[in-house]
Design a protein around this motif. Structure first.
Motif, PDB file in Angstrom:
ATOM      1  N   MET A   1       0.801  -1.219   0.096  1.00 22.60           N
ATOM      2  CA  MET A   1      -0.007   0.100  -0.142  1.00 22.60           C
ATOM      3  C   MET A   1       0.824   1.320   0.008  1.00 22.60           C
ATOM      4  N   THR A   2       1.988   1.211   0.618  1.00 23.29           N
ATOM      5  CA  THR A   2       2.889   2.418   0.476  1.00 23.29           C
ATOM      6  C   THR A   2       3.359   2.784  -0.962  1.00 23.29           C
ATOM      7  N   ALA A   3       3.822   1.653  -1.619  1.00 22.84           N
ATOM      8  CA  ALA A   3       3.998   1.962  -3.027  1.00 22.84           C
ATOM      9  C   ALA A   3       3.061   2.405  -3.824  1.00 22.84           C
ATOM     10  N   SER A   4       1.564   1.693  -3.586  1.00 22.13           N
ATOM     11  CA  SER A   4       0.599   2.183  -4.342  1.00 22.13           C
ATOM     12  C   SER A   4       0.421   3.618  -3.991  1.00 22.13           C
ATOM     13  N   ALA A   5       0.294   4.080  -2.886  1.00 21.42           N
ATOM     14  CA  ALA A   5       0.074   5.375  -2.320  1.00 21.42           C
ATOM     15  C   ALA A   5       1.163   6.275  -2.916  1.00 21.42           C
ATOM     16  N   HIS A   6       2.295   6.140  -3.111  1.00 25.92           N
ATOM     17  CA  HIS A   6       3.183   7.101  -3.677  1.00 25.92           C
ATOM     18  C   HIS A   6       3.210   6.986  -5.317  1.00 25.92           C
ATOM     19  N   LEU A   7       2.829   5.781  -5.855  1.00 27.48           N
ATOM     20  CA  LEU A   7       2.784   5.826  -7.458  1.00 27.48           C
ATOM     21  C   LEU A   7       1.592   6.453  -7.605  1.00 27.48           C
ATOM     22  N   GLY A   8       0.408   6.413  -6.788  1.00 27.30           N
ATOM     23  CA  GLY A   8      -0.824   7.068  -7.100  1.00 27.30           C
ATOM     24  C   GLY A   8      -0.744   8.503  -6.969  1.00 27.30           C
ATOM     25  N   THR A   9       0.114   8.894  -6.070  1.00 28.31           N
ATOM     26  CA  THR A   9       0.207  10.543  -6.002  1.00 28.31           C
ATOM     27  C   THR A   9       1.119  10.925  -7.069  1.00 28.31           C
ATOM     28  N   LEU A  10       2.011  10.096  -7.650  1.00 28.29           N
ATOM     29  CA  LEU A  10       3.035  10.421  -8.857  1.00 28.29           C
ATOM     30  C   LEU A  10       2.104  10.504 -10.080  1.00 28.29           C
TER      31      LEU A  10
ATOM     32  N   LEU B   1      -1.181  11.151  -9.949  1.00 25.45           N
ATOM     33  CA  LEU B   1      -2.108  12.230 -10.164  1.00 25.45           C
ATOM     34  C   LEU B   1      -1.255  13.579 -10.400  1.00 25.45           C
ATOM     35  N   GLU B   2      -0.036  13.699  -9.944  1.00 27.38           N
ATOM     36  CA  GLU B   2       0.515  15.199 -10.250  1.00 27.38           C
ATOM     37  C   GLU B   2       1.103  15.031 -11.767  1.00 27.38           C
ATOM     38  N   ALA B   3       1.182  13.788 -12.341  1.00 26.02           N
ATOM     39  CA  ALA B   3       1.463  13.733 -13.919  1.00 26.02           C
ATOM     40  C   ALA B   3       0.301  13.868 -14.580  1.00 26.02           C
ATOM     41  N   ARG B   4      -0.873  13.896 -14.054  1.00 20.18           N
ATOM     42  CA  ARG B   4      -2.288  14.109 -14.583  1.00 20.18           C
ATOM     43  C   ARG B   4      -2.503  13.014 -15.341  1.00 20.18           C
ATOM     44  N   HIS B   5      -2.175  11.672 -14.664  1.00 21.84           N
ATOM     45  CA  HIS B   5      -2.598  10.343 -15.193  1.00 21.84           C
ATOM     46  C   HIS B   5      -3.962  10.027 -14.220  1.00 21.84           C
ATOM     47  N   PHE B   6      -4.919  10.724 -14.249  1.00 22.02           N
ATOM     48  CA  PHE B   6      -6.035  10.526 -13.233  1.00 22.02           C
ATOM     49  C   PHE B   6      -6.607   9.143 -13.168  1.00 22.02           C
TER      50      PHE B   6
ATOM     51  N   ALA C   1      -8.267  12.864  -7.604  1.00 19.81           N
ATOM     52  CA  ALA C   1      -8.409  12.192  -8.987  1.00 19.81           C
ATOM     53  C   ALA C   1      -9.893  11.858  -9.276  1.00 19.81           C
ATOM     54  N   SER C   2     -10.670  11.548  -8.529  1.00 17.13           N
ATOM     55  CA  SER C   2     -11.928  11.334  -8.868  1.00 17.13           C
ATOM     56  C   SER C   2     -12.695  12.815  -9.319  1.00 17.13           C
ATOM     57  N   LEU C   3     -12.252  13.817  -8.678  1.00 15.04           N
ATOM     58  CA  LEU C   3     -12.682  15.360  -9.309  1.00 15.04           C
ATOM     59  C   LEU C   3     -12.325  15.443 -10.645  1.00 15.04           C
ATOM     60  N   ALA C   4     -10.939  15.280 -10.855  1.00 12.99           N
ATOM     61  CA  ALA C   4     -10.398  15.532 -12.439  1.00 12.99           C
ATOM     62  C   ALA C   4     -11.238  14.602 -13.303  1.00 12.99           C
ATOM     63  N   LEU C   5     -11.683  13.559 -12.825  1.00 14.44           N
ATOM     64  CA  LEU C   5     -12.295  12.522 -13.704  1.00 14.44           C
ATOM     65  C   LEU C   5     -13.703  12.835 -13.757  1.00 14.44           C
ATOM     66  N   LYS C   6     -14.224  13.741 -13.107  1.00 12.89           N
ATOM     67  CA  LYS C   6     -15.636  14.379 -13.176  1.00 12.89           C
ATOM     68  C   LYS C   6     -16.443  13.457 -12.465  1.00 12.89           C
TER      69      LYS C   6
ATOM     70  N   GLU D   1      -7.230   4.514  -9.544  1.00 12.67           N
ATOM     71  CA  GLU D   1      -7.014   3.017  -9.475  1.00 12.67           C
ATOM     72  C   GLU D   1      -6.025   2.721  -8.525  1.00 12.67           C
ATOM     73  N   LEU D   2      -4.998   3.277  -8.295  1.00 12.45           N
ATOM     74  CA  LEU D   2      -3.952   3.025  -7.192  1.00 12.45           C
ATOM     75  C   LEU D   2      -4.354   3.477  -5.908  1.00 12.45           C
ATOM     76  N   LEU D   3      -4.992   4.846  -5.969  1.00 10.32           N
ATOM     77  CA  LEU D   3      -5.323   5.390  -4.647  1.00 10.32           C
ATOM     78  C   LEU D   3      -6.635   4.797  -3.895  1.00 10.32           C
ATOM     79  N   GLU D   4      -7.504   4.288  -4.925  1.00  7.76           N
ATOM     80  CA  GLU D   4      -8.535   3.901  -4.573  1.00  7.76           C
ATOM     81  C   GLU D   4      -8.418   2.498  -3.556  1.00  7.76           C
ATOM     82  N   LYS D   5      -7.391   1.719  -4.163  1.00  8.27           N
ATOM     83  CA  LYS D   5      -6.755   0.379  -3.361  1.00  8.27           C
ATOM     84  C   LYS D   5      -6.305   0.878  -1.787  1.00  8.27           C
TER      85      LYS D   5
END
Length: 128
Positions: A8-17, A19-24, A51-56, A29-33
């Motif tokens: 989960m630590t890796a998922s959180a970090h990759l999800g945040t990255l 998000l910042e790279a705009r791959h919403f 991420a959910s907001l960005a995806l409307k 997917e990563l952050l929901e887990k």
């Protein structure tokens, strides 16, 4: 994550990255887990909502952010994003105004407060 998909630590970090790279979508997917596994992880919850907001996906974001506002979050962005999730669904503008006012109380940043004021102006054109 290939070696340990449950990290989960890796998922959180990759999800945040992501998000910042705009791959919403990937970020969501990563952050929901992470958010589902660790409901106390405010950062993962907040970033999943972003991420959910960005995806409307306003209803999904609203639920997450409403929970965060009720958990005594001190992050002004939580309250502003909560208001934006309500606005995106044309929902209760009085709740959105309250959230924005709370965000402004929590922040003394001029640029942030200008964004809050701009969001309040968006509400003025909407009805409850």
């Amino acid at each position: 994550l290939d070696l340990d998909p449950e990290n989960m630590t890796a998922s959180a970090h990759l999800g945040t990255l992501a998000l910042e790279a705009r791959h919403f979508k990937k970020a969501g997917e990563l952050l929901e887990k992470v958010a589902r596994t660790d409901s106390k992880n405010e950062a993962a919850q907040f970033n999943f909502a972003r991420a959910s907001l960005a995806l409307k996906e306003f209803a999904k974001a609203e639920k997450i952010l409403e929970n965060l506002t009720q958990s005594k979050s001190r992050n002004p962005m939580v309250f502003l994003n909560y208001a934006e999730s309500l606005i995106g669904q044309n929902k209760d503008s009085s709740k959105a105004r309250q959230a924005i006012n709370k965000a402004k109380i929590l922040s003394n940043d001029k640029d942030f407060n200008e964004r809050c004021d701009w969001t309040l102006k968006k509400i003025e054109g909407k009805t409850d």
